[in-house]
Design a protein around this motif. Sequence first.
Motif, short mmCIF file in Angstrom:
data_model
loop_
_atom_site.label_atom_id
_atom_site.label_comp_id
_atom_site.label_asym_id
_atom_site.label_seq_id
_atom_site.Cartn_x
_atom_site.Cartn_y
_atom_site.Cartn_z
N THR A 55 0.83 -1.20 0.00
CA THR A 55 0.00 0.00 0.00
C THR A 55 0.87 1.25 0.00
O THR A 55 2.06 1.21 0.35
CB THR A 55 -0.94 0.04 1.21
N ARG A 56 0.26 2.37 -0.37
CA ARG A 56 0.99 3.64 -0.40
C ARG A 56 1.39 4.06 1.00
O ARG A 56 2.51 4.52 1.23
CB ARG A 56 0.13 4.72 -1.05
N ILE A 57 0.48 3.92 1.97
CA ILE A 57 0.81 4.32 3.33
C ILE A 57 1.94 3.44 3.87
O ILE A 57 2.81 3.91 4.61
CB ILE A 57 -0.44 4.23 4.25
N GLY A 58 1.95 2.17 3.47
CA GLY A 58 3.04 1.29 3.89
C GLY A 58 4.38 1.73 3.30
O GLY A 58 5.41 1.69 3.97
N MET A 59 4.36 2.17 2.05
CA MET A 59 5.58 2.66 1.41
C MET A 59 6.09 3.91 2.14
O MET A 59 7.30 4.06 2.37
CB MET A 59 5.30 2.99 -0.05
N ILE A 60 5.16 4.78 2.55
CA ILE A 60 5.55 5.99 3.27
C ILE A 60 6.14 5.63 4.63
O ILE A 60 7.13 6.21 5.07
CB ILE A 60 4.33 6.92 3.43
N ILE A 61 5.52 4.65 5.31
CA ILE A 61 6.02 4.23 6.61
C ILE A 61 7.43 3.65 6.48
O ILE A 61 8.34 3.99 7.25
CB ILE A 61 5.07 3.20 7.25
N ARG A 62 7.62 2.77 5.49
CA ARG A 62 8.94 2.17 5.31
C ARG A 62 9.98 3.23 4.95
O ARG A 62 11.13 3.19 5.41
CB ARG A 62 8.88 1.09 4.24
N ALA A 63 9.58 4.19 4.12
CA ALA A 63 10.50 5.26 3.76
C ALA A 63 10.81 6.14 4.97
O ALA A 63 11.95 6.58 5.16
CB ALA A 63 9.91 6.11 2.64
N GLY A 64 9.79 6.39 5.79
CA GLY A 64 10.00 7.19 6.99
C GLY A 64 10.93 6.54 7.99
O GLY A 64 11.70 7.21 8.68
N VAL A 65 10.86 5.22 8.08
CA VAL A 65 11.77 4.50 8.97
C VAL A 65 13.22 4.66 8.49
O VAL A 65 14.15 4.80 9.29
CB VAL A 65 11.39 3.01 9.04
N GLN A 66 13.41 4.64 7.17
CA GLN A 66 14.76 4.75 6.62
C GLN A 66 15.27 6.19 6.65
O GLN A 66 16.42 6.45 7.03
CB GLN A 66 14.76 4.23 5.17
N ASP A 67 14.43 7.15 6.25
CA ASP A 67 14.88 8.55 6.18
C ASP A 67 13.66 9.46 6.32
O ASP A 67 12.98 9.80 5.34
CB ASP A 67 15.59 8.83 4.85
N ARG A 68 13.35 9.86 7.55
CA ARG A 68 12.15 10.65 7.81
C ARG A 68 12.26 12.05 7.19
O ARG A 68 11.28 12.60 6.70
CB ARG A 68 11.93 10.76 9.32
N ALA A 69 13.46 12.63 7.18
CA ALA A 69 13.63 13.98 6.63
C ALA A 69 13.31 14.00 5.14
O ALA A 69 12.72 14.96 4.63
CB ALA A 69 15.05 14.47 6.89
N MET A 70 13.69 12.95 4.43
CA MET A 70 13.42 12.91 3.00
C MET A 70 11.93 12.82 2.72
O MET A 70 11.42 13.44 1.79
CB MET A 70 14.14 11.71 2.37
N VAL A 71 11.20 12.06 3.54
CA VAL A 71 9.75 11.96 3.38
C VAL A 71 9.10 13.32 3.57
O VAL A 71 8.20 13.71 2.82
CB VAL A 71 9.17 10.92 4.36
N GLU A 72 9.55 14.06 4.56
CA GLU A 72 9.00 15.39 4.79
C GLU A 72 9.33 16.33 3.62
O GLU A 72 8.51 17.16 3.23
CB GLU A 72 9.57 15.96 6.09
N ALA A 73 10.52 16.16 3.06
CA ALA A 73 10.93 17.01 1.94
C ALA A 73 10.09 16.76 0.70
O ALA A 73 9.95 17.66 -0.15
CB ALA A 73 12.41 16.80 1.63
N LEU A 74 9.51 15.58 0.58
CA LEU A 74 8.67 15.25 -0.57
C LEU A 74 7.26 15.82 -0.46
O LEU A 74 6.43 15.60 -1.34
CB LEU A 74 8.60 13.73 -0.75
N GLY A 75 6.98 16.53 0.62
CA GLY A 75 5.68 17.16 0.78
C GLY A 75 4.61 16.27 1.38
O GLY A 75 3.42 16.61 1.32
N ILE A 76 4.98 15.16 1.95
CA ILE A 76 4.01 14.24 2.57
C ILE A 76 3.70 14.72 3.98
O ILE A 76 4.60 15.14 4.72
CB ILE A 76 4.58 12.81 2.60
N ASN A 77 2.42 14.69 4.34
CA ASN A 77 1.99 15.11 5.67
C ASN A 77 2.41 14.04 6.69
O ASN A 77 1.69 13.08 6.94
CB ASN A 77 0.47 15.30 5.71
N VAL A 78 3.58 14.23 7.26
CA VAL A 78 4.15 13.23 8.15
C VAL A 78 3.34 13.14 9.45
O VAL A 78 3.26 12.08 10.05
CB VAL A 78 5.63 13.55 8.44
#
Length: 519
Positions: free
Chosen positions: A379-402
Amino acid sequence: MENIIQTLRKNRSQTIMLATLVVLFLSTLQGMEPNDWVITVLRGLAVASVTFLVASGFSLIFGLMDVLNLAHGTLFMIGAYVGWTAYVRPDTMLDLATPFALFIAGLVLAPLWGNLLARARVSNVGHILPWVIIILGLVVLAFGLTRYPITAWDPAVYDKSPVVFGVKLDLGQTDLPAPVTAESAQIVLAMVGILAGSALVALGIALSAMRQRRAAPARAAWKALGLALGLSILGLVLHLWNDALTASLVAAGTTWRFFLAMIVATLVGAGLGALMESTLIRPLYVRPIYQLMLTLGLGVIGREVVIAIWGRTQMQMPKPALFNTIGKGCPAQTLWDALANQCSTFYFMETRVRTYNEVFVFVMGVVVLIAVWMLLQRTRIGMIIRAGVQDRAMVEALGINVRQVFTFVFALGVGLAALGGVLAGPAMGVSDDMGEGLLLSALIALAIGGLTSFPGAAAGSLLVGLLQQFIVKYGQIGIALPFLAQPFKPTPPLVPASTLLLMVIVLLIMPNGLFGRKE
């Protein structure tokens, strides 16, 4: 083949450790009769399943948010008590459903208040006014809640205590006390008070957010209004059909009520998790020590609230009828016969196995494992969670509502713990100290498997569950050791000590755990 060899070389320590654990596990089977090790493995899998439900949620929260939620064990316990209420006292659950729906209806108005305040150009409201409005809302809310009729129990009187209702249900008695009645004017006044009180709390929250220049968009405001109207109508419908719904739940039987209790406990746990994260944890992300103190304090407060509502005595939570029949045709010869005859036990490899404890709990653990894995991987939310675990700053930089992702993950983690509590209730009873031992086992499992690894949570829980049950079994049959005339029988204190020893050994060899990642 070359890829497999390269992977094994790359993860040499992990491969050696896993191989050693497998060899040790197989060696423990050599000193047991087949019926002994079969029942021991099944019990270990059941314990591992409950431990996994607590550990997996803890792992998701810590992996994404770096929050050590020390209240996780208490939330596991609250899930058991909420599930007990929905299962044993459906009348109380339905009585509470209306004020709960109205309370949530008022809270979700926060975006609407924010939009209206933004249009009115309200900005300088000071530091005190939002808190004054929130306190006023809590007073009005308390006024409404204390006047709404709720059919409950009295933990101070034994004949009216929760203990008695659990025993009665186990004996097949489904009679419930007469519902509490009140005049229509009092009920209407109570409903208005609950809705108005929670709406004032939402207004205070909106004023505080406005002071920090965070205005809600118009689209969110209209959604909030629609949701509040829907919840208010739902609460009114539940009140009008209260008696009919209670009768239907009682007539449905314990099996369907237990599955309903699982759903209710999970949703309540998820709601508590979302509320904790959005109101208490969020302001403390940059203060990890304060997070630990806050969650530890919430755990203590939650336990005292449970004691005040349900009492301190351990309560019985009977198994649902599907897994609780004895008599003709029971114990069954196969699992399918056991389900067909609703037998509490059946024979497997000449061993008597409990259908609920050793089968259903384990199956539910596997279902949750697969469901959460699918969520994370597909799922998309799962992809965001896995990405956030690896690099939370990058997820925030992509404009995702962390922030929304954080709230979802916290709610999911607490919901899994609450589900574990209601599943553990029929197997181990419901008591105010049931969460402490599970939290310790979950932390040990996470340390073994890797704090931020979801597969590690599953592997660590499996090792902890199997090791505990093998120590318990060897405490009964003994271990034949050289130079000893009598078999050595481990004492009960060695059960938790053995898991701690395993954790120490694993961490000495692999400081990040079996599946943990290097920071």
